[in-house]
Design a protein around this motif. Structure first.
Motif, PDB file in Angstrom:
ATOM      1  N   SER A 166      10.588   3.120   4.345  1.00 49.97           N
ATOM      2  CA  SER A 166      11.971   3.290   3.881  1.00 49.97           C
ATOM      3  C   SER A 166      12.556   1.964   3.411  1.00 49.97           C
ATOM      4  N   ASN A 167      12.255   0.891   4.115  1.00 55.18           N
ATOM      5  CA  ASN A 167      12.737  -0.426   3.708  1.00 55.18           C
ATOM      6  C   ASN A 167      12.169  -0.828   2.347  1.00 55.18           C
ATOM      7  N   VAL A 168      10.882  -0.543   2.139  1.00 54.73           N
ATOM      8  CA  VAL A 168      10.258  -0.846   0.850  1.00 54.73           C
ATOM      9  C   VAL A 168      10.913  -0.033  -0.263  1.00 54.73           C
ATOM     10  N   VAL A 169      11.142   1.241   0.011  1.00 53.41           N
ATOM     11  CA  VAL A 169      11.750   2.128  -0.986  1.00 53.41           C
ATOM     12  C   VAL A 169      13.148   1.647  -1.357  1.00 53.41           C
ATOM     13  N   GLN A 178       1.068   4.431  -5.675  1.00 54.88           N
ATOM     14  CA  GLN A 178       0.136   3.320  -5.492  1.00 54.88           C
ATOM     15  C   GLN A 178       0.879   2.038  -5.131  1.00 54.88           C
ATOM     16  N   ASP A 179       2.069   1.838  -5.704  1.00 55.34           N
ATOM     17  CA  ASP A 179       2.880   0.670  -5.356  1.00 55.34           C
ATOM     18  C   ASP A 179       3.198   0.662  -3.865  1.00 55.34           C
ATOM     19  N   LEU A 180       3.574   1.815  -3.325  1.00 56.47           N
ATOM     20  CA  LEU A 180       3.892   1.907  -1.900  1.00 56.47           C
ATOM     21  C   LEU A 180       2.674   1.573  -1.045  1.00 56.47           C
ATOM     22  N   HIS A 185       1.395  -2.934   3.967  1.00 58.42           N
ATOM     23  CA  HIS A 185       0.163  -3.431   4.567  1.00 58.42           C
ATOM     24  C   HIS A 185       0.051  -2.972   6.022  1.00 58.42           C
ATOM     25  N   GLY A 186      -1.163  -2.650   6.436  1.00 62.27           N
ATOM     26  CA  GLY A 186      -1.412  -2.309   7.826  1.00 62.27           C
ATOM     27  C   GLY A 186      -1.155  -0.862   8.199  1.00 62.27           C
ATOM     28  N   ILE A 191      -1.234   8.136   5.945  1.00 63.24           N
ATOM     29  CA  ILE A 191       0.079   8.148   6.583  1.00 63.24           C
ATOM     30  C   ILE A 191       1.159   7.769   5.570  1.00 63.24           C
ATOM     31  N   ILE A 192       0.870   6.765   4.744  1.00 62.90           N
ATOM     32  CA  ILE A 192       1.819   6.353   3.703  1.00 62.90           C
ATOM     33  C   ILE A 192       2.109   7.507   2.752  1.00 62.90           C
TER      34      ILE A 192
END
Length: 223
Positions: A166-169, A178-180, A185-186, A191-192
């Motif tokens: 959510s923070n990345v979004v 693919q960006d997400l 990482h990790g 799951i992503i």
């Protein structure tokens, strides 16, 4: 004598909530909104579930196969038992939706309804015609793949992973799946993708499925 196939269909329907119509295609789907499996008794129900009920953030709950006592004709004195979809909203009273034949668009009426306690009240009756469903069919077929990824992570909350994604979004506001994957990482790739799809169904992300099926190149953006 009923065939084995019809007995199996009836048994499956009964175990997931009895439905009167068992001749059309039967779908057993996972609803992220209800967090349970839902039985759908036709292709039309599948399309409407995906096009409207599952993805509209203002809809809190829905129930297929609800038997409502309605006066569809204002001139009649008696109530008729009609199988409808009961739809509960967060911002207004519940409505009854009915999938009808015909090529016209959706129509809304206010009609009398006899409640469970015997009180007559007016409710909104939404008549959804085949023209609307046909226009949504291709999009809904592509959205089924999104639902399948959500179903794979249904047994986990994934709180930390969801907060990370959510923070990345919120930071990037748009991009591709693919960006997400590359930015988170990790976290396991499946799951992503599952959390991304869950955010799509809950209305937190808008996914571009107009021209292509869902995949890593699919574009997303904030509402």
């Amino acid at each position: 004598m009923a065939s084995l196939k019809s007995k199996l269909r009836k048994g499956l329907m009964s175990s997931r909530g009895f439905r009167a119509n068992t001749r059309n295609n039967l779908w057993l789907v996972y609803s992220n909104k209800l967090n349970t499996d839902v039985s759908l008794a036709s292709n039309r129900e599948l399309i409407y579930w995906l096009a409207k009920l599952e993805v509209d953030p203002l809809i809190e709950c829905f129930s297929f196969g609800y038997q409502a006592s309605l006066k569809l004709d204002g001139a009649q004195d008696k109530y008729s038992s009609v199988e409808v979809i009961k739809v509960d909203y967060s911002d207004r009273p519940f409505e009854f939706h009915h999938l009808s034949s015909g090529a016209s668009e959706t129509k809304c009426f206010r009609i009398p309804f006899l409640s469970e306690v015997g009180e007559e009240v007016e409710v909104t009756y939404v008549q959804v015609h085949e023209g609307y469903l046909a226009a949504q069919a291709t999009f809904c077929v592509r959205l089924l793949k999104v639902v399948s990824f959500v179903a794979q992570i249904r047994d986990g909350t994934w709180k930390a992973e969801t907060e990370n994604i959510s923070n990345v979004v919120r930071s990037f506001k748009n991009g591709t799946v693919q960006d997400l994957i590359e930015l988170c990482h990790g976290i396991d790739v499946m799951i992503i993708i599952g959390i991304c799809c869950r955010m799509v169904l809950s209305g937190q992300l808008i996914l571009d499925l107009e021209l292509n099926e869902f995949g890593r190149k699919s574009k997303w953006r904030l509402p």
